[in-house]
Design a protein around this motif. Structure first.
Motif, PDB file in Angstrom:
ATOM      1  N   VAL A  43      -0.211  -5.942  -3.123  1.00  0.00           N
ATOM      2  CA  VAL A  43      -1.382  -5.554  -3.917  1.00  0.00           C
ATOM      3  C   VAL A  43      -1.532  -4.037  -3.910  1.00  0.00           C
ATOM      4  O   VAL A  43      -1.817  -3.410  -4.940  1.00  0.00           O
ATOM      5  N   GLY A  44      -1.323  -3.427  -2.733  1.00  0.00           N
ATOM      6  CA  GLY A  44      -1.419  -1.975  -2.649  1.00  0.00           C
ATOM      7  C   GLY A  44      -0.172  -1.272  -3.125  1.00  0.00           C
ATOM      8  O   GLY A  44      -0.248  -0.260  -3.833  1.00  0.00           O
ATOM      9  N   TYR A  45       1.004  -1.810  -2.774  1.00  0.00           N
ATOM     10  CA  TYR A  45       2.257  -1.125  -3.078  1.00  0.00           C
ATOM     11  C   TYR A  45       2.534  -1.099  -4.576  1.00  0.00           C
ATOM     12  O   TYR A  45       3.046  -0.111  -5.114  1.00  0.00           O
ATOM     13  N   MET A  46       2.210  -2.189  -5.268  1.00  0.00           N
ATOM     14  CA  MET A  46       2.538  -2.309  -6.695  1.00  0.00           C
ATOM     15  C   MET A  46       1.367  -1.937  -7.602  1.00  0.00           C
ATOM     16  O   MET A  46       1.442  -2.134  -8.818  1.00  0.00           O
ATOM     17  N   ALA A  47       0.287  -1.397  -7.017  1.00  0.00           N
ATOM     18  CA  ALA A  47      -0.922  -1.145  -7.801  1.00  0.00           C
ATOM     19  C   ALA A  47      -0.681  -0.191  -8.965  1.00  0.00           C
ATOM     20  O   ALA A  47      -1.264  -0.345 -10.037  1.00  0.00           O
ATOM     21  N   TYR A  55       5.301  -9.165 -11.816  1.00  0.00           N
ATOM     22  CA  TYR A  55       5.802  -9.113 -10.439  1.00  0.00           C
ATOM     23  C   TYR A  55       5.263 -10.287  -9.622  1.00  0.00           C
ATOM     24  O   TYR A  55       6.025 -10.996  -8.949  1.00  0.00           O
ATOM     25  N   PHE A  56       3.966 -10.516  -9.686  1.00  0.00           N
ATOM     26  CA  PHE A  56       3.389 -11.600  -8.889  1.00  0.00           C
ATOM     27  C   PHE A  56       3.779 -12.972  -9.429  1.00  0.00           C
ATOM     28  O   PHE A  56       3.876 -13.942  -8.668  1.00  0.00           O
ATOM     29  N   ALA A  57       4.028 -13.072 -10.723  1.00  0.00           N
ATOM     30  CA  ALA A  57       4.531 -14.336 -11.274  1.00  0.00           C
ATOM     31  C   ALA A  57       5.908 -14.640 -10.691  1.00  0.00           C
ATOM     32  O   ALA A  57       6.185 -15.777 -10.262  1.00  0.00           O
ATOM     33  N   TYR A  58       6.787 -13.646 -10.653  1.00  0.00           N
ATOM     34  CA  TYR A  58       8.117 -13.835 -10.068  1.00  0.00           C
ATOM     35  C   TYR A  58       8.012 -14.155  -8.579  1.00  0.00           C
ATOM     36  O   TYR A  58       8.739 -15.010  -8.058  1.00  0.00           O
ATOM     37  N   LEU A  59       7.113 -13.448  -7.885  1.00  0.00           N
ATOM     38  CA  LEU A  59       6.983 -13.638  -6.440  1.00  0.00           C
ATOM     39  C   LEU A  59       6.546 -15.065  -6.112  1.00  0.00           C
ATOM     40  O   LEU A  59       7.071 -15.697  -5.188  1.00  0.00           O
ATOM     41  N   VAL A 293       6.706   4.417   4.250  1.00  0.00           N
ATOM     42  CA  VAL A 293       7.268   5.771   4.322  1.00  0.00           C
ATOM     43  C   VAL A 293       7.634   6.267   2.924  1.00  0.00           C
ATOM     44  O   VAL A 293       7.327   7.407   2.539  1.00  0.00           O
ATOM     45  N   ILE A 294       8.297   5.407   2.150  1.00  0.00           N
ATOM     46  CA  ILE A 294       8.682   5.784   0.784  1.00  0.00           C
ATOM     47  C   ILE A 294       7.446   6.071  -0.058  1.00  0.00           C
ATOM     48  O   ILE A 294       7.402   7.035  -0.841  1.00  0.00           O
ATOM     49  N   HIS A 295       6.421   5.243   0.117  1.00  0.00           N
ATOM     50  CA  HIS A 295       5.158   5.450  -0.598  1.00  0.00           C
ATOM     51  C   HIS A 295       4.535   6.785  -0.220  1.00  0.00           C
ATOM     52  O   HIS A 295       4.032   7.521  -1.079  1.00  0.00           O
ATOM     53  N   ALA A 296       4.586   7.122   1.069  1.00  0.00           N
ATOM     54  CA  ALA A 296       3.993   8.374   1.547  1.00  0.00           C
ATOM     55  C   ALA A 296       4.728   9.595   1.014  1.00  0.00           C
ATOM     56  O   ALA A 296       4.125  10.653   0.814  1.00  0.00           O
ATOM     57  N   LEU A 297       6.020   9.453   0.782  1.00  0.00           N
ATOM     58  CA  LEU A 297       6.842  10.585   0.343  1.00  0.00           C
ATOM     59  C   LEU A 297       7.100  10.572  -1.163  1.00  0.00           C
ATOM     60  O   LEU A 297       7.993  11.284  -1.637  1.00  0.00           O
ATOM     61  N   LYS A 412      -5.273   0.626   3.528  1.00  0.00           N
ATOM     62  CA  LYS A 412      -5.459  -0.443   4.507  1.00  0.00           C
ATOM     63  C   LYS A 412      -4.853  -1.765   4.043  1.00  0.00           C
ATOM     64  O   LYS A 412      -4.399  -2.558   4.870  1.00  0.00           O
ATOM     65  N   VAL A 413      -4.842  -1.990   2.733  1.00  0.00           N
ATOM     66  CA  VAL A 413      -4.283  -3.239   2.230  1.00  0.00           C
ATOM     67  C   VAL A 413      -2.784  -3.329   2.527  1.00  0.00           C
ATOM     68  O   VAL A 413      -2.221  -4.432   2.594  1.00  0.00           O
ATOM     69  N   MET A 414      -2.134  -2.185   2.749  1.00  0.00           N
ATOM     70  CA  MET A 414      -0.730  -2.176   3.130  1.00  0.00           C
ATOM     71  C   MET A 414      -0.576  -2.133   4.653  1.00  0.00           C
ATOM     72  O   MET A 414       0.364  -2.721   5.205  1.00  0.00           O
ATOM     73  N   LEU A 415      -1.484  -1.439   5.337  1.00  0.00           N
ATOM     74  CA  LEU A 415      -1.369  -1.306   6.796  1.00  0.00           C
ATOM     75  C   LEU A 415      -1.683  -2.608   7.527  1.00  0.00           C
ATOM     76  O   LEU A 415      -1.050  -2.925   8.541  1.00  0.00           O
TER      77      LEU A 415
END
Length: 610
Positions: A43-47, A55-59, A293-297, A412-415
């Motif tokens: 939810v957070g990563y793909m926002a 994406y969520f349909a495939y998941l 990490v990738i998200h942060a950078l 937080k939704v990712m942490l």
């Protein structure tokens, strides 16, 4: 439980039904719990990504087929789930379909898996021919009536090797592992769910579910162990020289799956499933932490452009630390207990264990510790080595006009999912503490009803160098030996930690010097032993040449197109000739009628004379 009748052909019958026992319950809990956490993380990563709903349909399509696979009561229903997760994997790997690399990676995964699935299908056909059913209960009941094939290869050996072929494709084992590193083109949560925690473990689950067959086919079971141990060390060596953080974790996944195959291949099926469960926790966590990490950078994946992040993204750092210590086999973490059990069984398992399996597995454990702590040190320690646009500034300061991206902690939704998996990575192994360490191995006892091994199914004699006895490794005398082996594995883990610290913290000049010293061998490791190049040259190019020259130019253009085009031209010529016969002259028409009548009369007279 049978839900509905499905296929009824003569004496062959397959129903749509579910099968829930201790093994499928473990898989069910792993798939649903880890899947739930990764859904939250997504939810957070793909926002901010396009195709959010797709994406969520495939998941969820993947989740449906994965649950179908683990709850199936027969091989045909398992195969439907098996193919379904392959389809969902193809869709998720190629999610960013506008990138050629992602589209190619999805196709590669789909095609390579089809190679393994061909073996799986042949195994199913053999079961139908010889047992008249694909239902687990009926097949295993028929197999249990057969003797162990200790004198040579037979029907069960053939079925076992074909099942292993299917498992090698789905679980990325030699030689069909090449699809999984490229699968990192998909979103990072996909890598965590499909290519670390669930889908790639389907092959291990299938082998464990078919334990009745493999127990009576020692050659096939030994092949499982050999494939597993060779894959484990091969992928671990490649992981040493990778710089993409997700590629390191990808080869780590292949290596750890090899461990699971080794456990199943020495008839320690519960040990293999124990490591499957623990691996789902810490490898799912590692991929999510890598995604953080990738998200942060801002999308950076090269570890050479990272460093010094432990104070900037502390939540991600501590979660990654828990996962790294677990996979490295540091004592008291989950990976220590599951990996140690496989190492011990690789040596002590009656009839299958030996020094060679144990030695290669311990060396692999050392390599795992080294490359994982290499990742840890390169990412979080030292000075930040990234480009200026990724430079860190304290919270509260505005971005510069040129649009610098600030290193920032994930929401937080990712942490939160990472923290839950971090706790499981620490405490998840305590359900399987061995007797030698003062536990009672509750996990092994829980799965015992599924993995009953009759005495007649075991090969005669024991492998060289293994302790004999009816309960090797669980008696007091063997317990002391197990403790000694545990000490060796712990030493290997700490040796990997020390060397990684020496190379990437204390003496940062050593990696380049060692790489230069190894010369061509280091280049081969960095380039993945040129296996992809070999496949491209030996398989892909000849097939493309065959399809373009023989099928396209020869069959399609020279055959089908030519036939269609020539047919049209011939029909036009015939039409032209027939059209000229319609002259409009009555005399001409009368002449043709008279000629026709004369021919008919001549034929009648000739026929009457006979």
């Amino acid at each position: 439980e049978t839900l509905a009748p499905w296929i009824h052909i003569a004496d062959f019958q397959v129903d749509f039904s579910f099968y829930l026992d201790q093994l499928s319950l473990v898989m069910l809990l792993v798939v649903t719990n880890v899947g739930f956490l990764i859904h939250i993380y997504s939810v957070g990563y793909m926002a901010e990504e396009g195709g959010y709903y797709r994406y969520f349909a495939y998941l969820n399509l993947f989740m449906f087929f994965m649950l179908t696979l683990v709850l199936a009561a027969n091989y045909l229903q398992m195969f439907i789930g098996w193919e379904g997760v392959g389809l969902a994997s193809y869709l998720l790997i190629g999610f960013f379909f506008t990138r050629d690399s992602a589209a190619a990676a999805g196709k590669k995964a789909f095609i390579v898996n089809r190679i393994g699935d061909f073996g799986f299908l042949i195994a199913l056909f053999l079961m139908i021919q010889h047992f008249g059913s694909l239902d687990f209960s009926r097949v295993f009941n028929e197999v249990s009536k057969l003797p162990a094939e200790t004198a040579g290869a037979g029907l069960l050996t053939g079925i076992g090797l074909l099942l292993l072929t299917g498992a090698c494709g789905k679980s990325a084992q030699l030689p069909l592992y090449v699809w999984l590193p490229d699968a990192m083109e998909g979103p990072t949560p996909v890598s965590s769910l499909i290519h670390a925690a669930t889908m790639v473990t389907a092959g291990v689950y299938m082998v464990a579910r078919s334990n009745v067959i493999f127990n009576r086919a020692p050659i096939a079971l030994t092949a499982v162990a050999v494939v597993g141990v060779m894959t484990a060390v091969f992928a671990a060596v490649i992981g040493l020289a990778q710089n993409d953080i997700k590629k390191v974790l990808a080869y780590s996944t292949i290596s750890q799956l090899g461990y699971m195959f080794l456990g199943c291949g020495v008839a320690a099926f519960s040990a293999g499933i124990f490591h499957l469960m623990a691996h789902a926790f810490f490898k799912g966590l590692l991929f999510l932490a890598a995604g953080s990490v990738i998200h942060a950078l801002g999308g950076e994946q090269d570890m050479r452009n990272m460093g010094g992040l432990r104070s900037r993204i502390p939540g991600t750092f501590w979660c990654m630390t828990a996962g790294t210590f677990a996979i490295a086999g540091i004592p008291l973490f989950s990976g220590f207990f599951s990996k140690d059990q496989i190492l011990w069984k690789a040596y002590s398992s009656p009839g299958y264990g030996n020094w060679v399996f144990w030695g290669i597995a311990v060396f692999t454990a050392f390599l795992t510790s080294f490359y994982m702590f290499r990742l840890w040190f390169m990412t979080f320690f030292g000075d930040y080595r990234g480009a200026a646009e990724h430079s860190y500034e304290p919270p509260g300061q505005e971005k510069h006009a040129h649009g610098e991206h600030h290193v920032h902690e994930s929401p937080k939704v990712m942490l939160l999912p990472m923290m839950v998996l971090a706790v499981l990575s620490i405490v998840g192994g305590y359900v399987g503490v061995p007797r030698a360490l003062g536990g009672s191995n509750h996990f092994d006892q829980f799965l015992a009803p599924v993995f009953k091994v009759s005495a007649e199914a075991m090969p005669a004699g024991t492998a060289p160098g293994q302790p004999s006895g009816e309960a090797a490794g669980e008696r007091a005398e063997a317990g002391n030996i197990e403790l000694a082996f545990t000490a060796v594995s712990v030493l290997a883990a700490f040796l990997g930690l020390f060397l990684a610290w020496l190379f990437y913290v204390r003496r940062r000049d050593l990696p380049d010097r060692v790489a230069a010293g190894f010369g061509w061998f280091y280049d081969a490791v960095r380039d993945k032993f040129y296996v992809d190049d070999l496949y491209h040259t030996a398989v892909v190019q000849p097939l493309l040449g065959l399809s373009s020259v023989v099928l396209w130019r020869g069959l399609d253009e020279g055959g089908i197109d030519a036939t269609a085009n020539d047919s049209a031209a011939s029909a036009r010529d015939v039409g032209d000739r027939l059209r000229r016969m319609q002259s409009g002259s009555i005399r001409s028409y009368a002449g043709w009628v008279a000629a026709g009548a004369a021919v008919i009369l001549a034929y009648m007279m000739w026929a009457g004379g006979r």
